[in-house]
Design an enzyme around this catalytic site. Structure first.
Site: not given
Ligand code: PDD
Length: 282
Positions: A32, A51, A100, A102, A147, A179, A203
């Site tokens: 996503y 990304r 379903r 894997h 992501k 993070e 991320l």
């Molecule tokens: N989340 N690290 C993680 C684990 C994240 O889920 C996010 C962003 C970031 C920051 O990434 P960016 O600057 O590209 O938004 C770092 C989004 C906002 C979410 O899950 O809604």
């Protein structure tokens, strides 16, 4: 009407149906993005969609039928249809619908693409006054650079923050800070910004990339090296960043105040630069 985008069409949200055999639903098998809308303009869309394509490649999901330009158009149209002036667009792609099992489904299985938008204001109060955070062990998998829809580790961390009246959970693997549950983390010490390198453990945030560019412009050293929990507690200033929270000051970690407990000077400089950056792109 509130429109969503699903399987190449804009439909009212009440008509949006997802199969119980969707691999996103069964396995979290998908990816996503979350993209910001400022004054009706899509912010850093190219970076987000690049990304998304990278995440797709890393999980072997074929997105050849889509392009960065095409998806940017969909994002603009969705925001416009829902009159989103300030807000965001969430986009997800799953590996499609299949019984379903894997292993990957047959190569002819079409990815399921969906998106929704929402309107909201920038978090002005928090940006001005800062937020409280807690620290939690990072229990996630070792490909946090993707992501992925699998967010259970992040969800559990954020819930713990919420239970403790904190805005974010800052995660650490052993002594090393990685993070936030949905943000990147920075410790500022002696006029330098430190943040975890963009490897498999975090991320690589789009906001992080903007902050890096702004720090370079302001001649503030941006050091991509991991740091410890002790370093975090001792920092002069701490920031978390994401698409929704921008350059967010952290004034407390657990029971410990950061610096004098007020928003610091480098944070303010970065926030000003970020505001100018948004305006220059809108
Ligand atoms: N989340 N690290 C993680 C684990 C994240 O889920 C996010 C962003 C970031 C920051 O990434 P960016 O600057 O590209 O938004 C770092 C989004 C906002 C979410 O899950 O809604």
């Amino acid at each position: 009407m509130n429109y969503i985008y699903i399987n190449d069409e804009f439909v009212d949200e009440s008509e949006g149906k997802i199969s119980y055999s969707d691999r996103g639903y069964n396995f979290g098998d998908g990816i996503y993005e979350y993209i910001r809308i400022y004054e009706g303009k899509v912010f850093t869309s190219k970076e987000h969609y690049e990304r998304l394509f990278r995440s797709a490649k890393e999980i072997g999901l074929n997105l050849d039928a889509y392009s960065v330009e095409g998806l940017t158009e969909v994002t603009k149209e969705l925001a416009a249809k829902n009159n989103v002036v300030n807000g965001g667009v969430y986009i997800q792609v799953t590996r499609g619908v299949a019984p379903r099992n894997h292993p990957f489904p047959d190569a002819s299985t079409k990815p399921v693409f969906s998106a929704f938008s929402k309107s909201y204001d920038r978090p002005y109060d928090e940006l001005e006054n800062g937020v409280k955070t807690i620290t939690v062990e990072d229990i996630r998998w070792l490909r946090c650079d993707i992501k992925s829809l699998n967010l259970l580790g992040n969800v559990l961390a954020k819930e713990k923050a919420t239970q403790n009246d904190a805005a974010e959970a800052i995660m650490h693997r052993g002594e090393t800070v990685t993070e936030g549950s949905s943000s990147n983390v920075y410790a500022i010490k002696g006029g330098k910004i430190y943040t975890h390198p963009a490897n498999n453990l975090i991320l690589n945030g789009i906001t992080r990339r903007v902050i890096k560019e702004l720090a370079d412009d302001l001649n503030i050293p941006f050091i991509e090296e991991s740091f410890t929990l002790d370093f975090l507690n001792d920092a002069d200033e701490v920031i978390i960043s994401s698409t929704s929270i921008e350059v967010m000051p952290v004034v407390q970690v657990n029971d410990q105040k950061i610096g004098d407990g007020k928003v610091g000077q480098i944070t303010k400089q970065l926030q000003n630069a970020f505001n100018n950056y948004i305006e220059s792109k809108s």
